[in-house]
Design an enzyme around this catalytic site. Structure first.
Site, PDB file in Angstrom:
ATOM      1  N   ASN A  98     -36.959 -32.575  17.550  1.00  0.00           N
ATOM      2  CA  ASN A  98     -36.949 -32.783  19.003  1.00  0.00           C
ATOM      3  C   ASN A  98     -36.048 -31.765  19.703  1.00  0.00           C
ATOM      4  O   ASN A  98     -35.733 -31.912  20.864  1.00  0.00           O
ATOM      5  CB  ASN A  98     -36.506 -34.216  19.324  1.00  0.00           C
ATOM      6  N   ASP A 144     -20.878 -32.435  12.759  1.00  0.00           N
ATOM      7  CA  ASP A 144     -21.072 -33.860  13.041  1.00  0.00           C
ATOM      8  C   ASP A 144     -20.792 -34.748  11.844  1.00  0.00           C
ATOM      9  O   ASP A 144     -20.641 -34.273  10.719  1.00  0.00           O
ATOM     10  CB  ASP A 144     -22.493 -34.112  13.580  1.00  0.00           C
ATOM     11  N   GLU A 170     -28.750 -34.966  21.191  1.00  0.00           N
ATOM     12  CA  GLU A 170     -30.157 -35.344  21.331  1.00  0.00           C
ATOM     13  C   GLU A 170     -30.655 -34.992  22.740  1.00  0.00           C
ATOM     14  O   GLU A 170     -29.862 -34.800  23.649  1.00  0.00           O
ATOM     15  CB  GLU A 170     -30.297 -36.857  21.103  1.00  0.00           C
TER      16      GLU A 170
HETATM   17  C1  F6R Z   1     -26.675 -31.427  10.716  1.00  0.00           C
HETATM   18  C2  F6R Z   1     -27.117 -31.332  12.095  1.00  0.00           C
HETATM   19  C3  F6R Z   1     -28.547 -31.508  12.508  1.00  0.00           C
HETATM   20  C4  F6R Z   1     -29.531 -30.800  11.588  1.00  0.00           C
HETATM   21  C5  F6R Z   1     -30.966 -31.006  12.071  1.00  0.00           C
HETATM   22  C6  F6R Z   1     -31.979 -30.378  11.126  1.00  0.00           C
HETATM   23  O1  F6R Z   1     -25.265 -31.227  10.626  1.00  0.00           O
HETATM   24  O2  F6R Z   1     -26.302 -31.117  12.927  1.00  0.00           O
HETATM   25  O3  F6R Z   1     -28.705 -31.025  13.814  1.00  0.00           O
HETATM   26  O4  F6R Z   1     -29.227 -29.437  11.563  1.00  0.00           O
HETATM   27  O5  F6R Z   1     -31.227 -32.381  12.162  1.00  0.00           O
HETATM   28  O6  F6R Z   1     -31.949 -31.029   9.900  1.00  0.00           O
HETATM   29  P1  F6R Z   1     -32.700 -30.438   8.616  1.00  0.00           P
HETATM   30  O7  F6R Z   1     -32.029 -29.138   8.318  1.00  0.00           O
HETATM   31  O8  F6R Z   1     -32.457 -31.442   7.532  1.00  0.00           O
HETATM   32  O9  F6R Z   1     -34.115 -30.276   9.001  1.00  0.00           O
END
Ligand code: F6R
Length: 345
Positions: free
Chosen positions: A238, A169, A245
């Site tokens: 979440n 992303d 999402e």
């Molecule tokens: C990042 C991504 C997100 C993160 C998720 C967890 O490229 O795709 O889905 O993997 O938000 O974030 P952290 O690892 O910072 O807790």
């Protein structure tokens, strides 16, 4: 030091028949050894204030110290800072009296253990298929694994020259040289330190204002590869994966998403002001993630526990995007105890 204890969850009704879920606890001899090193520093430091601790540190054999600490060290996670803290209690071995309590806010030992496992899975992929396609993630979860990969590359153990990457992303509106962009993150945390070729790197283009065009372009890249050989994932509180999402449908292709307040809250610590957090992102869709031959999800800390439990044993629903992974043929979960704490025993 032995390897990590692997806990194989029985593939009962709650776990998809095809899903191979390996949960790896981090209470193992090599972690205890790493904690021992940190504890040595802790005891040395505390001994200035606590006389009895200095005696314990000086007199106890290494094995004795390890046995006290084995049950005296308790990990916890601070979602604000992303730091895993070790609360440490030192006991007088004779009286079992509590001598001191401290929080060691440096938690490399715990993070290292998980990161090493994740890095090992990625390294195995690169060694077994040098021209592999690695699906990569940003965020705090994979950083430790990237560090390990860099170390192993520098030690001459890994060659990335034939690898390609597909990042999950990117924020819409940020240029690759913005230090909050995911392109920047990947260069800082991995690409600039290994011999991967710039022309083999793929990430959605956050500067492309034409959302439909950008999503179609990125899907073309994923299709051309036939998906990633290995997709590394973190998980949102979440249950989001990539920036998919919770919602009413699983979106198949790359899409432009409006970030939820929960995600904005989780990410605002990286920006000067909440208003600076981008509101939109391009993300690989659920179809792109599921196309990967293997999916490796890294989860760390108590604030991920509910999402992990729902992912592994809840209903498969777009309300918990990661729950689709129950249907993946080769899904590996690498988590610490806190992140596994809500799993049904
Ligand atoms: C990042 C991504 C997100 C993160 C998720 C967890 O490229 O795709 O889905 O993997 O938000 O974030 P952290 O690892 O910072 O807790």
């Amino acid at each position: 030091a032995g390897g990590l204890a692997a806990l194989l969850l029985p593939s009962g009704a709650s776990v998809g028949a095809d899903a191979r879920i390996v949960a790896e606890y981090i209470q193992s001899p090599d972690i205890m050894e790493a904690i021992d090193e940190e504890m040595g520093i802790f005891l040395h430091f505390s001994s200035r204030e606590h006389d009895s601790i200095s005696r314990l540190a000086a007199d106890a054999t290494r094995d004795e110290r390890l046995s006290y600490w084995r049950w005296a060290v308790k990990p916890s996670f601070d979602p604000e800072t992303g730091i895993i803290a070790l609360s440490v209690k030192a006991y007088d071995p004779a009286t079992a009296k509590n001598l001191a309590e401290a929080v060691l806010a440096k938690s490399e030992a715990l993070v290292n253990a998980m990161s090493r496992r994740a890095a090992a899975v990625i390294a195995a992929q690169v060694v077994s298929k040098p021209e592999c396609v690695l699906g990569l993630a940003t965020g705090s979860s994979p950083i430790g694994a990237y560090k390990k990969l860099i170390q192993w590359y520098q030690a001459g153990a890994l060659d990335f020259s034939a690898c390609s990457t597909l990042n999950l992303d990117e924020y819409v509106g940020l240029t690759p040289d913005n230090d909050q962009s995911y392109a920047y993150f990947m260069r800082q945390n991995l690409f600039d330190h290994i011999n991967i070729k710039p022309e083999n790197l793929n990430i959605p283009d956050g500067t492309n204002p034409d959302a439909a065009g950008e999503c179609a372009r990125y899907d073309g890249v994923i299709e051309a590869f036939g998906g990633a050989d290995l997709q590394l994932l973190g998980i949102g509180r979440n249950g989001h994966i990539g920036f998919n999402e919770p919602g009413s449908v699983f979106v198949r292709g790359t899409n432009c998403v409006q970030l939820t307040q929960s995600t904005i809250d989780a990410n605002k610590r990286f920006f000067a002001r909440e208003e600076d957090v981008p509101r939109k992102a391009y993300t690989m869709g659920i179809g792109g993630i599921m196309m990967a031959r293997r999916v490796v999800l890294v989860a760390c800390g108590e604030d991920k526990a509910e999402a992990v439990a729902k992912t592994v044993s809840g209903p498969i629903t777009p309300e918990v995007p990661a729950s689709i992974l129950q249907l993946h043929r080769d899904f590996v979960l690498i988590a610490d105890e806190a992140a596994l704490s809500q799993l049904e025993k």
